[in-house]
Design an enzyme around this catalytic site. Structure first.
Site, PDB file in Angstrom:
ATOM      1  N   LYS A  21       0.154  39.917  13.681  1.00 38.94           N
ATOM      2  CA  LYS A  21      -0.490  38.688  14.161  1.00 38.94           C
ATOM      3  C   LYS A  21      -2.005  38.802  14.148  1.00 38.94           C
ATOM      4  CE  LYS A  21       3.290  36.346  15.688  1.00 38.94           C
ATOM      5  NZ  LYS A  21       4.061  35.441  16.441  1.00 38.94           N
TER       6      LYS A  21
ATOM      7  N   LYS B 200      13.122  35.295   5.997  1.00 41.75           N
ATOM      8  CA  LYS B 200      13.892  34.505   6.961  1.00 41.75           C
ATOM      9  C   LYS B 200      13.253  33.131   7.152  1.00 41.75           C
ATOM     10  CE  LYS B 200      11.916  35.470  11.457  1.00 41.75           C
ATOM     11  NZ  LYS B 200      12.154  35.562  12.867  1.00 41.75           N
TER      12      LYS B 200
ATOM     13  N   LYS C 225       9.421  29.327  11.692  1.00 42.45           N
ATOM     14  CA  LYS C 225       8.684  28.110  12.032  1.00 42.45           C
ATOM     15  C   LYS C 225       7.250  28.160  11.552  1.00 42.45           C
ATOM     16  CE  LYS C 225       9.152  29.208  16.941  1.00 42.45           C
ATOM     17  NZ  LYS C 225       8.435  30.430  17.292  1.00 42.45           N
TER      18      LYS C 225
HETATM   19  P1  ATP Z   1       7.407  32.710  13.956  1.00 41.64           P
HETATM   20  O1  ATP Z   1       7.502  32.027  12.632  1.00 41.64           O
HETATM   21  O2  ATP Z   1       6.361  32.104  14.866  1.00 41.64           O
HETATM   22  O3  ATP Z   1       7.386  34.191  13.877  1.00 41.64           O
HETATM   23  P2  ATP Z   1      10.239  32.468  14.320  1.00 41.64           P
HETATM   24  O4  ATP Z   1      10.730  31.154  13.767  1.00 41.64           O
HETATM   25  O5  ATP Z   1      10.456  33.679  13.505  1.00 41.64           O
HETATM   26  O6  ATP Z   1       8.734  32.319  14.732  1.00 41.64           O
HETATM   27  P3  ATP Z   1      10.696  33.528  16.991  1.00 41.64           P
HETATM   28  O7  ATP Z   1       9.949  32.747  18.021  1.00 41.64           O
HETATM   29  O8  ATP Z   1      10.186  34.856  16.576  1.00 41.64           O
HETATM   30  O9  ATP Z   1      10.950  32.582  15.712  1.00 41.64           O
HETATM   31  O10 ATP Z   1      12.188  33.720  17.448  1.00 41.64           O
HETATM   32  C1  ATP Z   1      12.873  33.000  18.432  1.00 41.64           C
HETATM   33  C2  ATP Z   1      14.337  33.381  18.349  1.00 41.64           C
HETATM   34  O11 ATP Z   1      14.939  32.811  17.177  1.00 41.64           O
HETATM   35  C3  ATP Z   1      14.578  34.877  18.251  1.00 41.64           C
HETATM   36  O12 ATP Z   1      15.686  35.208  19.060  1.00 41.64           O
HETATM   37  C4  ATP Z   1      14.901  35.102  16.785  1.00 41.64           C
HETATM   38  O13 ATP Z   1      15.753  36.193  16.574  1.00 41.64           O
HETATM   39  C5  ATP Z   1      15.577  33.795  16.392  1.00 41.64           C
HETATM   40  N1  ATP Z   1      15.344  33.474  14.982  1.00 41.64           N
HETATM   41  C6  ATP Z   1      14.166  33.111  14.431  1.00 41.64           C
HETATM   42  N2  ATP Z   1      14.282  32.873  13.113  1.00 41.64           N
HETATM   43  C7  ATP Z   1      15.592  33.090  12.799  1.00 41.64           C
HETATM   44  C8  ATP Z   1      16.361  32.997  11.589  1.00 41.64           C
HETATM   45  N3  ATP Z   1      15.808  32.628  10.449  1.00 41.64           N
HETATM   46  N4  ATP Z   1      17.682  33.282  11.643  1.00 41.64           N
HETATM   47  C9  ATP Z   1      18.242  33.636  12.809  1.00 41.64           C
HETATM   48  N5  ATP Z   1      17.598  33.742  13.976  1.00 41.64           N
HETATM   49  C10 ATP Z   1      16.280  33.467  14.000  1.00 41.64           C
END
Ligand code: ATP
Ligand code: LTN
Length: 334
Positions: A115, A197, A200
């Site tokens: 980050k 993956k 967001k």
């Molecule tokens: P960022 O893009 O800001 O890193 P993110 O979309 O990866 O965010 P997080 O806030 O890190 O999401 O994760 C919130 C929850 O959602 C966590 O428990 C994470 O394991 C789950 N999660 C996020 N993306 C995925 C995905 N593509 N598939 C399954 N679970 C997910």
């Protein structure tokens, strides 16, 4: 909430637009845990402050995330759903734990490294001590298990280290939390690059289905999903785009991958994509409608926010009082 059960704690940041990955990988799985655990789910608004927020937008987003928890089926009578900032004990314990955490440990956190490289113009101290606030979240509730994704395991590990360090000086103050090993949610990949993956923070809006996308947008994004040129319906690692579409389809419909492959045998990718779009719409549309309903009932939502925060406040302060006493801070005279 059943107080005889083990305690489970998790939460999400109120930053960015949640994706289908967040829902299928996390939220959806939280719904059924209330029968087995005493569950706390926070809207981690203090964590979101590591990134500059627009105040009005931020306030709306935090409330919307709590609404989404309820719309996803997490019952606020059976679980404790609350805004992290409503319980000042989080910030207070975080400060105390800061003093039991080493710079070296925090410098090794991969999320901090990632980050700070991404937001090089705003590498604030909050970003550095982020894992300590997360440790406070977890330890305040004497948590036994924490369901988190792979990327958060390192933060859970440092939480355990801090708790063990504290306990070794002051006795058994904190329960040492374990990662929750249960039915793991599907890992949903980007629709535009199935080696990444779905996230967001992806810059390409076609890569992610957002939970608030309208049905036509969802259908369009599924139609545009990257697949391959093999023209074979199969569920295998060599066809990651197709595999991801099947994962989405199966998680939405409850079918197994074998059933799904059989269903689409002899059909083109286009038909599969269409079916995936419909399956996603059939899950997200009712949730969006429910969200709108809850949001329209302001007094209901206010009541949930207040009552749940009070419950969280009570549990958190029990631990905080104990901590303050142990380290020798003066108690407020009654
Ligand atoms: P960022 O893009 O800001 O890193 P993110 O979309 O990866 O965010 P997080 O806030 O890190 O999401 O994760 C919130 C929850 O959602 C966590 O428990 C994470 O394991 C789950 N999660 C996020 N993306 C995925 C995905 N593509 N598939 C399954 N679970 C997910
Ligand atoms: N860092 C987590 C969100 C989070 C959390 C927590 C998760 C903050 N505090 C406590 C579980 C327990 C994330 O970004 N997914």
């Amino acid at each position: 909430m059943n107080k005889d059960h083990k305690v489970l704690y998790s939460g999400m940041q109120a930053t960015g637009n949640l994706t289908l990955g967040n829902y299928l990988g996390a939220l959806k799985n939280w719904v059924s845990l209330a029968d087995e655990y005493e569950c706390y789910y926070g809207v981690m608004d203090l964590h979101s402050l590591t990134v500059r927020q627009d105040p009005a937008e931020f306030r709306k987003r935090a409330r919307a995330l709590l609404t989404l928890y309820i719309a996803a089926g997490i019952d606020p009578e059976k679980n404790c759903l609350y805004l992290q900032s409503s319980v000042p004990a989080h910030a207070e314990l975080a400060w105390i734990l800061d003093c039991f955490t080493y710079m070296g440990e925090l410098s090794r956190m991969t999320q901090f490294k990632d980050k700070s490289a991404k937001h090089a113009d705003n590498v604030n101290a909050g970003l550095f001590t982020y894992p300590v606030l997360m440790a406070a979240d977890i330890l305040l509730y004497q948590t036994d298990v924490v369901p988190v994704g792979q990327d958060q395991l390192q933060h859970l590990e440092i939480t355990r280290d801090i708790a063990q360090r504290f306990n070794s000086i002051y006795g058994d103050v904190f329960t040492i939390p374990e990662p929750y090993i249960g039915k793991v949610g599907a890992k949903i990949m980007s629709l535009q690059d199935p080696s990444k993956k779905m996230s967001k923070s992806d810059e390409n809006p076609n890569a992610s289905i957002y939970l608030m996308d309208d049905p036509d947008t969802i259908r369009r994004k599924c139609k545009r999903a990257i697949t391959d040129s093999e023209a074979t319906i199969a569920y295998r690692d060599e066809q990651p785009g197709l595999k991801n579409l099947f994962d989405i389809y199966c998680t939405c419909t409850g079918k197994t991958s074998e059933e799904a492959v059989a269903e689409f045998q002899g059909q083109g990718y286009g038909q599969l994509k269409e079916a995936v779009g419909e399956a996603v719409v059939s899950i997200l549309k009712p949730m969006q409608d429910r969200m709108a309903e809850i949001a329209a009932d302001k007094s209901y939502l206010d009541k949930v926010i207040k009552e749940n925060a009070e419950r969280a406040y009570y549990s958190a302060n029990k631990t905080l009082r104990k901590v303050k006493k142990k380290i020798g801070l003066t108690e407020m005279p009654r």
